[in-house]
Motif scaffolding. Structure first.
Motif, PDB file in Angstrom:
ATOM      1  N   THR A 783      26.436  41.581  45.444  1.00 32.80           N
ATOM      2  CA  THR A 783      27.803  41.239  45.050  1.00 32.80           C
ATOM      3  C   THR A 783      28.724  41.423  46.239  1.00 32.80           C
ATOM      4  OG1 THR A 783      27.387  41.968  42.776  1.00 32.80           O
ATOM      5  CG2 THR A 783      29.686  41.750  43.461  1.00 32.80           C
ATOM      6  N   LEU A 784      29.421  40.363  46.585  1.00 36.57           N
ATOM      7  CA  LEU A 784      30.328  40.380  47.723  1.00 36.57           C
ATOM      8  C   LEU A 784      31.765  40.357  47.213  1.00 36.57           C
ATOM      9  CD1 LEU A 784      28.568  37.677  49.964  1.00 36.57           C
ATOM     10  CD2 LEU A 784      28.002  40.116  49.696  1.00 36.57           C
ATOM     11  N   GLY A 785      32.604  41.230  47.747  1.00 34.99           N
ATOM     12  CA  GLY A 785      34.000  41.343  47.293  1.00 34.99           C
ATOM     13  C   GLY A 785      34.901  40.266  47.861  1.00 34.99           C
ATOM     14  N   ILE A 786      34.441  39.036  47.809  1.00 32.70           N
ATOM     15  CA  ILE A 786      35.168  37.896  48.367  1.00 32.70           C
ATOM     16  C   ILE A 786      36.107  37.327  47.313  1.00 32.70           C
ATOM     17  CG2 ILE A 786      34.870  35.506  49.169  1.00 32.70           C
ATOM     18  CD1 ILE A 786      32.295  36.347  50.503  1.00 32.70           C
ATOM     19  N   ARG A 787      37.274  36.831  47.770  1.00 30.76           N
ATOM     20  CA  ARG A 787      38.147  36.080  46.878  1.00 30.76           C
ATOM     21  C   ARG A 787      37.492  34.742  46.583  1.00 30.76           C
ATOM     22  NH1 ARG A 787      41.155  36.657  43.063  1.00 30.76           N
ATOM     23  NH2 ARG A 787      42.561  38.057  44.185  1.00 30.76           N
ATOM     24  N   VAL A 788      37.322  34.437  45.307  1.00 35.74           N
ATOM     25  CA  VAL A 788      36.744  33.171  44.865  1.00 35.74           C
ATOM     26  C   VAL A 788      37.824  32.361  44.166  1.00 35.74           C
ATOM     27  CG1 VAL A 788      34.967  32.055  43.461  1.00 35.74           C
ATOM     28  CG2 VAL A 788      34.471  34.244  44.588  1.00 35.74           C
ATOM     29  N   TYR A 789      38.152  31.214  44.727  1.00 37.66           N
ATOM     30  CA  TYR A 789      39.063  30.281  44.066  1.00 37.66           C
ATOM     31  C   TYR A 789      38.221  29.338  43.212  1.00 37.66           C
ATOM     32  CZ  TYR A 789      42.620  31.932  47.359  1.00 37.66           C
ATOM     33  OH  TYR A 789      43.504  32.707  48.078  1.00 37.66           O
ATOM     34  N   ASP A 790      38.215  29.591  41.915  1.00 32.67           N
ATOM     35  CA  ASP A 790      37.354  28.858  40.983  1.00 32.67           C
ATOM     36  C   ASP A 790      38.152  27.721  40.349  1.00 32.67           C
ATOM     37  OD1 ASP A 790      35.460  27.951  39.245  1.00 32.67           O
ATOM     38  OD2 ASP A 790      35.328  29.805  38.065  1.00 32.67           O
TER      39      ASP A 790
END
Length: 844
Positions: A783-790
């Protein structure tokens, strides 16, 4: 003022030799590439003596403005007397950050910044204690009274204080003060504030992190099953109208990063293309680095806000040549002519301007206002302007001090905050309380911002004299620095939402002529401004502990949507992460609902559905990579982290079993005429010393190093070391003659069976290396704490109450209208039938 309504601009000459009347009046900080340096009330030559060249016209006013200006001239002198009276009262200093009641005869605690606590200085029972401080003398920044600091310097030297650089945009000295002298410094009337000049913390990587830019760079955009890289300003052109760009700087590469670089000293002169157009001031290069520098000289640590945007530099000055309104107009005219729709070879979408010529309310008749409106309305170019640096002149906001150009409704005017966004800078210019159309629109970091260092310039000389050892970066302050932060942000918004344009929303207006304004053709703001304002957060006032904004603000104003705004910061401190989410949502909705009217307010209703966090990857290998340029100034082995401008922080999560680093570079370059070698050092425990050494920097080409994993859930510091020689090309190279070897690094970390978890903090700093999966499928999940623009998470705004196509009524209302119309028609039909029948009955 003469009969034509001409007001003279400020004059520094003595005029009591006869022939001229002098009144004290604040004119514009004109003819400057940099922002004004906090000038106070100064004499204006109203009737100049013969031959005096100081009476240059400020502006030719229409009849209505003449009357207003006359009233202002009458008001100026009594206002000055009131200000002098208030100063003579010697009001007690602010007690911001200091408990009340701690004023004493031997020390004034309210003049001491809380930052001194981090240097090991404490206050116990009203006494200064420095037993924990390991620095003597202590590097400090002395805030002084502008009118007295010239005479202050000799006194400070006599007290044993070593003086450094005198900042031009702030009333501040850099100094080294003996610890036993600190209490005496607070008793000097001329010294208003003392803060710790903390090493290594005032960096652009801090200011970009404050506005959340690194989280946007490391983000991903998910659209169904596909995932693509985040937003970095790719291909967007930013025109920098300023003192020029030194594109020999590694961060501003000529021909790659800086795609056009031209110079014209006077309006009408031919524009001349050259690699270095910033040959005298250094201001434009600094602004260019903030907006879009690639960070090569710092391994990305001091990247600009839009690191993959392109730069177009326009230099308007040379040496001591005066920069006037005509120079700026000439530069903006070039931008206009070269950004026309379908004739925009450099894809110019942003024009950043860290300057102003006049202050006051928007005047659509002024030439600069006209060219700004044409740029925005005709060419769809967003113009950003600095608010100015005159905040100390009128802290209460009784008159308008903000840039007249920035007050153009279609422009975005920017205030300055601390580098971490914790308070509004004291120097940032204010609008007038109640006149919300004179307020800054938003704010960004503008205090002690590190960016590109143009060598052999005025700013460079001052930085060198102050003891700055860094050959690539220097720190200066002003709204000049906050403005390119916003310009870079707008470039990110353009990549996220290429459909942006002038909105249907009017600029805030609470002036004296609403009838005129609300019918004025150019009263609307750009989509980009609305998005920035929607993302921004004002810094609140905290009762009882001073003002956390750094400026006392008593302003009950509200903006659109009932948002709190004030005359110092407008809508507040920008948030790039949120702004990009709104922009992506706006673009997605416009693509999805082609037959609907979609504006920023539509996107605001549903954008949170796109703001996801944490990316799950099925990979047994985590990796990261970056690029940089080694130079002989960057050799870091054995030096503290705070001075290592090629160091990268790599987070090593739990679950990592092995780690490798691959270094690639060209050991020989005939075009650049160098030969050299590089190697890698790694600090695994954070003490600044190399725990792993790659050996002598001799082997050419690609090298791979196996790094022993001695600890996890920590940041490893990856450093570059090298050596080599270079042949200087005297005709082509004048400033950056040192050995420079471009390189790239790839780090791979093999996981054990349980996978890994990388926290969000690993993606929050430009100095950090952004970790991703290597793309190979594996049963190991991380699990990567990246911002995901879904984009798939964006809902249908038209299915929610209150949102529909412009002009379209909801179905229930349509039904009522149809029923009402049917009843009305039936009634009319029945009425005519009855009348017709009655007429027939009467005839019979």
């Amino acid at each position: 003022m003469d009969a034509r309504g001409v007001i003279s601009r400020p004059c520094r000459r003595k005029t009591d030799s006869g022939g001229g009347r002098v009144r004290y009046f604040k004119g514009p900080a004109a003819s400057r590439t940099r922002e004004g340096d906090g000038e106070g009330w100064i004499p204006v030559v109203v009737d100049p003596p013969a031959g005096c060249r100081c009476s240059l016209r400020w502006s030719l006013l229409p009849e209505k403005k003449k009357r207003e200006a006359k009233q202002g001239m009458r008001f100026a002198s009594p206002t000055l007397l009131v200000l002098l009276f208030l100063v003579s009262l010697q009001v007690s200093p602010s007690t911001y950050g200091v408990p009340p009641g701690n004023e004493g005869g031997d020390i004034i605690l309210s003049k001491l910044s809380v930052s001194l606590l981090h240097a090991g200085i404490e206050v116990r029972d009203g006494v200064l204690v420095h037993e924990l401080c390991d620095r003597d003398p202590l590097p400090v920044l002395l805030h002084v009274d502008e009118g007295k600091r010239g005479a202050l310097r000799p006194r400070l030297v006599e007290m044993g204080v070593r003086m450094g650089y005198r900042f031009t945009s702030l009333e501040v000295y850099e100094a080294w003060a003996p610890l036993d002298v600190m209490p005496r410094l607070t008793l000097l009337d001329e010294v208003t504030y003392i803060e710790w000049n903390a090493p290594g913390t005032f960096d652009t990587e801090i200011s970009t992190a404050a506005i959340m830019a690194p989280r946007v760079w490391s983000s991903v955009i998910r659209d169904g099953s596909s995932v693509k890289e985040g937003i970095r300003g790719r291909g967007i052109g930013i025109a920098v109208v300023d003192s020029g760009i030194d594109a020999g700087h590694p961060d501003l590469d000529y021909g790659f990063k800086t795609v056009k670089n031209i110079k014209a000293v006077r309006a009408g002169d031919p524009w001349v293309e050259m690699e270095n157009t910033d040959t005298s001031v250094g201001h434009g290069s600094h602004c260019a680095g903030i907006s879009a520098g690639n960070g090569d000289a710092s391994a990305g640590g001091r990247s600009g806000v839009a690191p993959e945007a392109n730069l177009i530099g326009l230099s308007l000055t040379e040496g001591d040549e005066e920069v006037s309104t005509s120079n700026y107009l000439y530069g903006l005219e070039w931008v206009f002519e070269n950004s026309r729709p379908h004739a925009n070879p450099y894809n110019i979408k942003v024009c950043t301007n860290s300057w102003h010529t006049t202050v006051g309310e928007y005047d659509p008749e002024m030439a600069l206002s006209k060219i700004i409106n044409r740029l925005t309305y005709e060419n769809n170019v967003v113009c950003t302007f600095s608010a100015g640096n005159d905040g100390r002149q009128d802290p209460e906001g009784t008159v308008v001090w903000t840039s007249q150009q920035g007050n153009t409704p279609s422009a975005v005017m920017v205030a300055a905050y601390a580098r971490d966004g914790s308070y509004v800078a004291e120097f940032t210019s204010h609008g007038q309380v109640g006149l919300n159309h004179t307020y800054p629109d938003v704010g960004a970091p503008g205090v002690r911002i590190w960016s590109a260092h143009a060598r052999r310039t005025g700013i460079s000389a001052g930085s060198k004299l102050s003891g700055n050892p860094n050959p690539y970066y220097l720190a200066i302050s002003g709204t000049s620095m906050s403005t390119p932060h916003v310009a870079g942000t707008v470039a990110l918004l353009w990549e996220a939402c290429p459909s942006m344009g002038i909105s249907g929303w009017e600029e805030d207006y609470n002036g004296s002529d609403p009838e005129w304004f609300h019918s004025h053709e150019f009263r609307f703001v750009h989509d980009a401004e609305l998005i920035l304002e929607a993302s921004a957060t004002p810094i609140p006032f905290r009762e009882g502990s001073g003002d956390s904004t750094g400026v006392f603000v008593d302003d009950p104003s509200v903006g659109w949507g009932g948002r709190e705004i004030d005359y110092a910061q407008g809508y507040g401190f920008i948030d790039v992460e949120k702004a990009v989410g709104i922009a992506l949502t706006l673009q997605e909705l416009r693509s999805r609902f082609l037959d609907r009217y979609v504006d920023v307010f539509t996107a605001l209703k549903v954008y949170e559905g796109a703001m996801d966090l944490n990316l799950s990857v099925a990979s047994s290998t985590l990796m990261t990579s970056w690029e940089g340029e080694y130079s002989r100034f960057n050799d870091q082995n054995g030096k503290p982290l705070v001075v290592q401008n090629q160091t990268k922080l790599v987070y090593v999560p739990e679950g990592v079993g092995s780690m490798s680093i691959t270094l690639e570079y060209d050991a020989l370059s005939l075009p650049d005429m160098y030969v050299g070698g590089l190697t890698v050092d790694v600090d695994t425990d954070g003490d600044g010393q190399a725990d792993f050494s790659g050996g002598p920097p001799l082997a050419p080409g690609t090298r791979t190093f196996r790094i022993p994993v001695s600890g996890t859930d920590v940041f490893y510091r990856v450093m570059i070391r090298g050596q080599g020689i270079k042949v200087i090309r005297p005709v082509r190279e004048t400033s950056y003659v040192e050995l420079r070897i471009p390189y790239s690094i790839t780090v791979e970390m093999e996981l054990d069976t349980q996978g890994a978890e990388v926290p969000r903090e690993a993606y929050s700093s430009a100095m950090g290396a952004f970790i991703i999966g290597d793309g190979r499928e594996s049963p190991v999940n991380s699990t990567l704490g990246i911002r995901v623009y879904d984009l798939g998470g964006i809902g249908d705004p038209f299915g929610e109450e209150g949102y529909r196509e412009r002009g379209e009524a909801p179905s229930s209302l349509l039904l009522i209208i149809l029923l009402t119309a049917a009843v009305t028609l039936l009634s009319i039909y029945g009425y005519h039938r009855i009348r017709k029948r009655n007429r027939k009955g009467g005839e019979s």
